[in-house]
Motif scaffolding. Structure first.
Motif, PDB file in Angstrom:
ATOM      1  N   UNK A 152       0.832  -1.209   0.000  1.00  0.00           N
ATOM      2  CA  UNK A 152       0.000   0.000   0.000  1.00  0.00           C
ATOM      3  C   UNK A 152       0.865   1.257   0.000  1.00  0.00           C
ATOM      4  N   UNK A 153       1.907   1.239   0.824  1.00  0.00           N
ATOM      5  CA  UNK A 153       2.740   2.442   0.900  1.00  0.00           C
ATOM      6  C   UNK A 153       3.535   2.645  -0.381  1.00  0.00           C
ATOM      7  N   UNK A 154       3.865   1.546  -1.051  1.00  0.00           N
ATOM      8  CA  UNK A 154       4.585   1.662  -2.329  1.00  0.00           C
ATOM      9  C   UNK A 154       3.733   2.354  -3.388  1.00  0.00           C
ATOM     10  N   UNK A 155       2.402   2.308  -3.209  1.00  0.00           N
ATOM     11  CA  UNK A 155       1.498   2.923  -4.171  1.00  0.00           C
ATOM     12  C   UNK A 155       1.400   4.429  -3.978  1.00  0.00           C
ATOM     13  N   UNK A 156       1.960   4.892  -2.869  1.00  0.00           N
ATOM     14  CA  UNK A 156       1.733   6.271  -2.479  1.00  0.00           C
ATOM     15  C   UNK A 156       3.049   7.039  -2.579  1.00  0.00           C
ATOM     16  N   UNK A 157       3.123   8.021  -3.496  1.00  0.00           N
ATOM     17  CA  UNK A 157       4.397   8.699  -3.729  1.00  0.00           C
ATOM     18  C   UNK A 157       4.950   9.404  -2.484  1.00  0.00           C
TER      19      UNK A 157
END
Lengths: 222, 249
Positions: free
Chosen positions: A188-193
């Motif tokens: 999930x965090x990888x999806x968020x710049x």
């Protein structure tokens, strides 16, 4: 001073909860099946053997899909649970546990089976001549002598569960506080710049836990 | 046995040659000059399949596509995914790439609207039972999620956090709806056409959320990409999209 945020603690505790419960659930069927595979010969043994290893070789998302078909709200088993007990399985933490247990199961069976097949058959024969029944042999000889395999199996399935991603996200979703385990949180965090720092922190936590699990298993199986 | 053994020794002796051979073979396959790579919002998927099929009939250019949440594709592009054209379901993710100098040219495209799915008298007084789940697209990356949350906030709906299932994009909302896993969901009106007949669908009034505008971004400007983008604005293509439930301005 390094502090862990509430978010990380929630994710971490959920991961540990899912991993430990799923390993405990996987233990009993693994022990029985490992025993039969190691000590008995029966028709279709290689088929059963193959079936058990499927979660190890199939893409995890396929396992997730099967679980959804079986335990989903309208699934074969899920429907019964939902209509009679009003219990929902998919997209709850129980779903995450089931997914992890299924994925860890072959690893558990493999390591216990290995230990059981290393037991000297003469010891079992001796017990039989001395009048011990099957249950007693199982409790007093098989289990104590395959302790090493059981511990390794626990750690392997525990670690597998900490890393489980594909089956979990398909069958249990990615719900914070309910099914969002470490790998899902990292995804999930990888999806968020804007979450690069969170990714690094979660990755460090995940490396730390996995390494700790391996070191404990080395220590215990000595 | 003898054949197998000799085969074995041939493979063994020429191990490096074989590996090298495979390498050459696959590196040739990777060199695809005639391809256009298109990344698009997953809500476009059904329509895009039709459009791409149609285009490949009239052009030599091969179209390769990846779909997902618009935000997801935008971030793949930031990490150098080789897309030539990017179609986003909102302006936000095109702006994001524009800010990082990834966009050569941009143009607005079609529109869409939202529908709510699930049995209810009206969405205003919706209350969920404890074991019911509301499926939404993940607002982090999926524009659908942002629009849905806007509508939910305007209506002042209270849905407990642990009863919301955030799915990664519009296509997965569609999928989980199709297997009846969601009791309620908000999705694009263009995505409800293939749902089963017995599902309750209501369209959400347009004033509950901001305008849903798809935007096309050209990342690599050349004749092939321009031709395709021009094609996307043709009346015949817009008609396909209209049939799929999109709004053509």
């Amino acid at each position: 001073m390094i502090t862990i945020s509430d978010y990380e603690i929630t994710v971490l505790l959920l991961s540990l909860k899912v991993a430990s419960i799923s390993s405990i659930i996987a233990f009993f069927p693994s022990l029985l099946i490992a025993y039969f595979l190691a000590r008995k010969n029966f028709i279709g043994k290689s088929f059963v053997d193959g079936l058990i290893h499927l979660p190890l070789v199939l893409p995890p998302v396929v396992i997730g899909f099967f679980l959804l078909i079986i335990f989903g709200k309208n699934g074969l088993v899920g429907d019964i649970f939902f209509s009679t007990f009003n219990i929902r399985i998919s997209f709850t933490w129980i779903a995450a546990v089931i997914a992890s247990a299924v994925m860890g199961f072959p690893l558990f069976v493999r390591s216990i089976r290995q230990s059981i097949s290393e037991i000297d058959p003469k010891q079992i024969e001796a017990a039989q001549t001395l009048g011990a029944n099957k249950l007693k042999i199982f409790k007093k000889i098989i289990i104590p002598l395959s302790k090493k395999g059981i511990i390794t199996g626990f750690i392997l399935s525990f670690s597998r569960s900490l890393g489980e991603f594909g089956a979990t996200i398909t069958f249990a979703g990615n719900i914070f506080g309910e099914t969002q385990t470490l790998p899902l949180a990292i995804y999930s965090s990888l999806q968020d710049p804007d979450s690069n720092l969170i990714v690094i922190r979660l990755v460090v936590i995940s490396i730390f836990i996995s390494l700790a699990a391996l070191m404990i298993s080395n220590r215990l199986s000595k | 046995m003898i054949i197998l053994n000799s085969l074995n020794s041939i493979i063994f002796k020429n191990y490096l040659t074989i590996i090298f051979g495979f390498f050459i073979l696959f590196s040739q396959a990777l060199k695809a000059n005639e391809n256009i790579y298109i990344g698009y919002a997953s809500s476009l998927h059904n329509a895009m399949k039709e459009i791409v099929n149609d285009y490949e009939k009239r052009s030599d250019v091969k179209l390769k596509f990846g779909m997902g949440a618009s935000g997801n594709i935008a971030q793949q592009i930031m990490r150098d995914a080789p897309y030539d054209i990017f179609i986003s379901a909102n302006k936000k993710w095109i702006n994001y790439l524009d800010k990082h100098q990834k966009i050569k040219e941009r143009q607005p495209w079609i529109s869409n609207s939202l529908s709510v799915i699930g049995s209810m008298k009206s969405i205003e007084n919706l209350t969920l039972n404890a074991n019911e789940r509301f499926c939404l697209a993940d607002p982090k990356n999926a524009p659908l999620g942002l629009y849905s949350l806007e509508a939910i906030n305007t209506l002042n709906l209270k849905i407990p956090d642990n009863q919301i299932i955030f799915l990664k994009d519009a296509a997965s909302v569609q999928y989980y709806l199709s297997i009846n896993e969601c009791d309620y969901a908000i999705t694009y009106s263009s995505n409800i056409l293939n749902l089963e007949k017995n599902v309750d669908v209501q369209s959400l009034p347009l004033n509950l959320y901001s305008d849903i505008t798809y935007e096309i971004g050209i990342l690599k400007s050349n004749k092939d990409t321009k031709d395709f983008v021009n094609y996307l604005q043709q009346p015949s293509v817009l008609k396909i999209l209209k049939n799929h439930g999109f709004i053509i301005d």
